[in-house]
Design a protein around this motif. Sequence first.
Motif, short mmCIF file in Angstrom:
data_model
loop_
_atom_site.label_atom_id
_atom_site.label_comp_id
_atom_site.label_asym_id
_atom_site.label_seq_id
_atom_site.Cartn_x
_atom_site.Cartn_y
_atom_site.Cartn_z
N LEU A 200 0.87 -1.18 0.00
CA LEU A 200 0.00 0.00 0.00
C LEU A 200 0.90 1.23 0.00
N VAL A 201 0.68 2.16 -0.94
CA VAL A 201 1.50 3.37 -0.98
C VAL A 201 0.59 4.60 -0.92
N PRO A 202 1.05 5.70 -0.30
CA PRO A 202 0.25 6.93 -0.28
C PRO A 202 -0.08 7.39 -1.70
N THR A 203 -1.32 7.78 -1.90
CA THR A 203 -1.79 8.16 -3.24
C THR A 203 -0.94 9.27 -3.84
N LEU A 259 10.98 1.15 -4.86
CA LEU A 259 9.79 1.99 -4.71
C LEU A 259 9.87 2.83 -3.43
N MET A 260 10.40 2.23 -2.35
CA MET A 260 10.56 3.00 -1.11
C MET A 260 11.53 4.17 -1.31
N GLU A 261 12.61 3.93 -2.07
CA GLU A 261 13.58 5.00 -2.35
C GLU A 261 12.97 6.11 -3.19
N ILE A 262 12.13 5.73 -4.17
CA ILE A 262 11.45 6.74 -5.00
C ILE A 262 10.54 7.60 -4.14
N PRO A 277 5.94 4.71 6.29
CA PRO A 277 6.22 3.31 6.62
C PRO A 277 6.00 2.40 5.41
N LEU A 278 6.59 1.22 5.47
CA LEU A 278 6.30 0.19 4.46
C LEU A 278 5.03 -0.52 4.88
#
Length: 580
Positions: A200-203, A259-262, A277-278
């Motif tokens: 799940l990533v923030p929109t 993706l976390m780095e981006i 957070p992841l």
Amino acid sequence: MNKLYIGNVSAEASEEDFETIFETWNIPHSGPFLVKTGYAFVDCPDEKTAMKAIDVLSGKVELHGKLLDVEHSVPKRQRSCKLQIRNIPPDMRWEVLDGVLAQYGAVECCEQVNTDTETAVVNVRYAAKDQARQAIEKLNGSMMENCALKVSYIPDENAAPEGPPAGGRRGFNARGPPRSGSPSLGARPKVQSDIPLRMLVPTQFVGAIIGKEGATIRNVTKQTHSKIDIHRKENAGAAEKPITIHSTAEGCSNACRTLMEIMQKEALDTKFTEEIPLKVLVHNTFVGRLIGKEGRNLKKIEQDTGTKITISPLQDLTIYNPERTITVKGSIEACSRAEEEVMKKIRESYESDMAAMNLQSNLIPGLNLNALGLFPSGTPGMGPSMSHVPPPGAGCSGFGGHPESETVHLFIPALAVGAIIGKQGQHIKQLSHFAGASIKIAPAEGMDPKQRMVIIVGPPEAQFKAQCRIFGKLKEENFFGPKEEVKLEAHIKVPSFAAGRVIGKGGKTVNELQNLTCAEVVVPRDQTPDENEQVIVKISGHFFACQLAQRKIQEILAQVRRQQQPKPAPGSQPPLPRRK
């Protein structure tokens, strides 16, 4: 598995002797014979040829007065959990073979090998090394319907690697790539995991992940050898969007880290100050095993990776949303390590469940596994939809029509009652809803203080699902040892007039039941029928054995009921169906 080991070789044997034997029996080989004192090696062009050599030569052909012993050549480090069993009677039923194998431990996989021989051959994988070793010791040479079984190791690529000694294995050159047809000495081939990684990533970061005209996501996909789906249209207006990553376990982890780095870079560029957070989505089926008894598994991952991990509550689940959110807080490096450990546990649980389901499909004929709803539809193991799960109380088409409700009394350790009920009764409620069965814990009065009775009421599919999760829960919560199989006792009631049919003449039927199912089936003598004129049948064994025994007994009862129905008088008309 093309390389052969030839044992019990005479000191007088030469390479020419083996050339002659293989030529006589029309067995091609793709390399020279490597003859040592007492044994030899040779490569065959393919697995089928190797199997033919084993079947034709092993224990049947003499060389200088010694019967040759031919089997697959397996390096020590690959002698682990995988076995090959040959010379199985061709008419043996799968249920019987499964029962024999289960005596020595948990069988994760059992596949038939196509050969030209009259007898059958299977490759078997046990859950543990000592189980495989015990199976070899007990089964090799044992008689089964006048056939002497031949059991040997086959290469197990999953075995823990051991560093080769300097200079390579004795008798082999260390230089150059492995020869074709030999077990590869390199790394295990990478295969795409059946379980994708779902995040799940923030929109607000979705645009940065996609990049201009999709350039960023294409680059990530290429670098990590993965397929990445961003579900932008799901949950319109939601603060977070799901992303699904399909790749090897390593590829999924690399993509996750990227993706976390981006997102971290985008947060700095946009002066976004909140912690990111992841968040990993995991199907609820696997969460209990991820947490472990008293949270031990999760605590260990937190300690090993230096992260803080929380899991969304059960109350957030719906029948259409069976996933729970695993939130990991820490540095990108720490979160990445935690993701690897979390997903490793999830994949192990999935593979274990799938192995059990594959075994189950052989054990209980007619059961529609797709209707069980143990895994969501779409992507195996993790898809977002569970719309095919039948509502509570629905019949199972796998047994045909709408089967009658059954009552089973399952006996569990008294100490396990809390784990089955769960906090504020949440687990037993969820289990009841999931299985479509009524599940109650009977009062302790008048019972063995070490056991408690679970009363399960529902049709066959519901019984399977409820009992499966109870057996699984007891294993997850360590009420049985890591190498110990969960074996429980179940009681079902049968009409007293039908008890004789379950026993059979001279105990023939009950003995056949026990041989077929590998469960212990007992109809206690001198029982006084209850107020409903019923007596108890006791069934003891591991989950699949109990299930098969229950189904077979219900078949006998159905047959008795059909015979009890009054036959229509000759010439009489069947009643007309009522209009609705």
